[in-house]
Design an enzyme around this catalytic site. Structure first.
Site, PDB file in Angstrom:
ATOM      1  N   PHE A  67      49.328  38.978 141.217  1.00  0.00           N
ATOM      2  CA  PHE A  67      48.529  40.086 140.698  1.00  0.00           C
ATOM      3  C   PHE A  67      49.162  41.457 140.903  1.00  0.00           C
ATOM      4  CE2 PHE A  67      46.878  38.439 144.698  1.00  0.00           C
ATOM      5  CZ  PHE A  67      47.131  39.506 145.547  1.00  0.00           C
TER       6      PHE A  67
ATOM      7  N   GLY B 268      50.609  43.478 137.767  1.00  0.00           N
ATOM      8  CA  GLY B 268      49.672  44.163 136.889  1.00  0.00           C
ATOM      9  C   GLY B 268      48.738  45.112 137.602  1.00  0.00           C
ATOM     10  N   HIS B 269      48.800  45.165 138.941  1.00  0.00           N
ATOM     11  CA  HIS B 269      47.839  45.994 139.705  1.00  0.00           C
ATOM     12  C   HIS B 269      48.526  46.695 140.861  1.00  0.00           C
ATOM     13  CE1 HIS B 269      44.113  46.994 141.952  1.00  0.00           C
ATOM     14  NE2 HIS B 269      43.552  46.912 140.776  1.00  0.00           N
ATOM     15  N   PHE B 270      49.313  47.582 140.772  1.00  0.00           N
ATOM     16  CA  PHE B 270      49.986  48.149 139.618  1.00  0.00           C
ATOM     17  C   PHE B 270      51.462  48.146 139.941  1.00  0.00           C
ATOM     18  CE2 PHE B 270      45.720  49.851 139.801  1.00  0.00           C
ATOM     19  CZ  PHE B 270      45.267  49.635 138.518  1.00  0.00           C
TER      20      PHE B 270
ATOM     21  N   ASN C  98      48.649  47.337 144.871  1.00  0.00           N
ATOM     22  CA  ASN C  98      47.608  47.192 145.884  1.00  0.00           C
ATOM     23  C   ASN C  98      46.723  46.026 145.493  1.00  0.00           C
ATOM     24  OD1 ASN C  98      44.951  48.502 144.618  1.00  0.00           O
ATOM     25  ND2 ASN C  98      46.704  49.782 144.035  1.00  0.00           N
TER      26      ASN C  98
END
Length: 154
Positions: free
Chosen positions: A48, A51-53, A58
């Site tokens: 993740f 995409g975050h970020f 985080n």
């Protein structure tokens, strides 16, 4: 009965979650039907973070919440009669996020089971990073096959 150092293979025998939605890395201590202390280490290569970020990675709140829920359900899924049962989140309340969690940090969760009746479990979970509060919530989780649904007279 207090159990310590519960590994991922034991966790997988207890719960239905699997990658990529099995967040717990381990349970450090659990007193079945009372509490569980679990943890998740967030390495830089988590799926993740891209995409975050990508420029400021985080841990998403949903991932923190899932880690807390998994710790909570281990308070009762370690009990032989509940082991391997399907669970479903029924209610999440007072959910709070207090700090960002970034790659390289470990989220330690402490879950307390307040009650488990008729297939419905209630309790609380709090998460810390290096002793600093990171997140917390109150939970209601059900074990669908054990829920007693009142019959309606027709």
């Amino acid at each position: 009965m207090i159990k310590t150092n519960i590994d991922i293979l034991t966790i997988q025998r207890c719960m239905k979650n699997r990658y990529p939605f099995l967040m717990l890395d381990g349970i450090t201590e659990a007193d079945t039907m009372h509490y569980a202390n679990g943890y998740k280490f967030f390495s830089n290569n988590e799926w993740f973070f891209q995409g975050h970020f990508s420029d400021d990675p985080n841990v998403p709140g949903a991932i923190q919440l899932e880690t807390m829920i998994e710790t909570f359900i281990m308070t009762f899924l370690l009990e032989p009669e509940y082991q391997g049962k399907q669970t479903a989140d029924s209610k999440i309340s007072e959910l709070c996020f207090y700090r960002r969690i970034v790659p390289g940090e470990r989220l330690d969760c402490h879950a307390e089971l307040a009650s488990l009746r008729r297939g419905v479990a209630t309790g609380t979970v709090s998460g810390t990073v290096n002793g600093e509060q990171a997140c917390s919530c109150k939970l209601t989780v059900c074990i669908p096959e054990l829920m007693i649904v009142p019959r309606r007279n027709t």
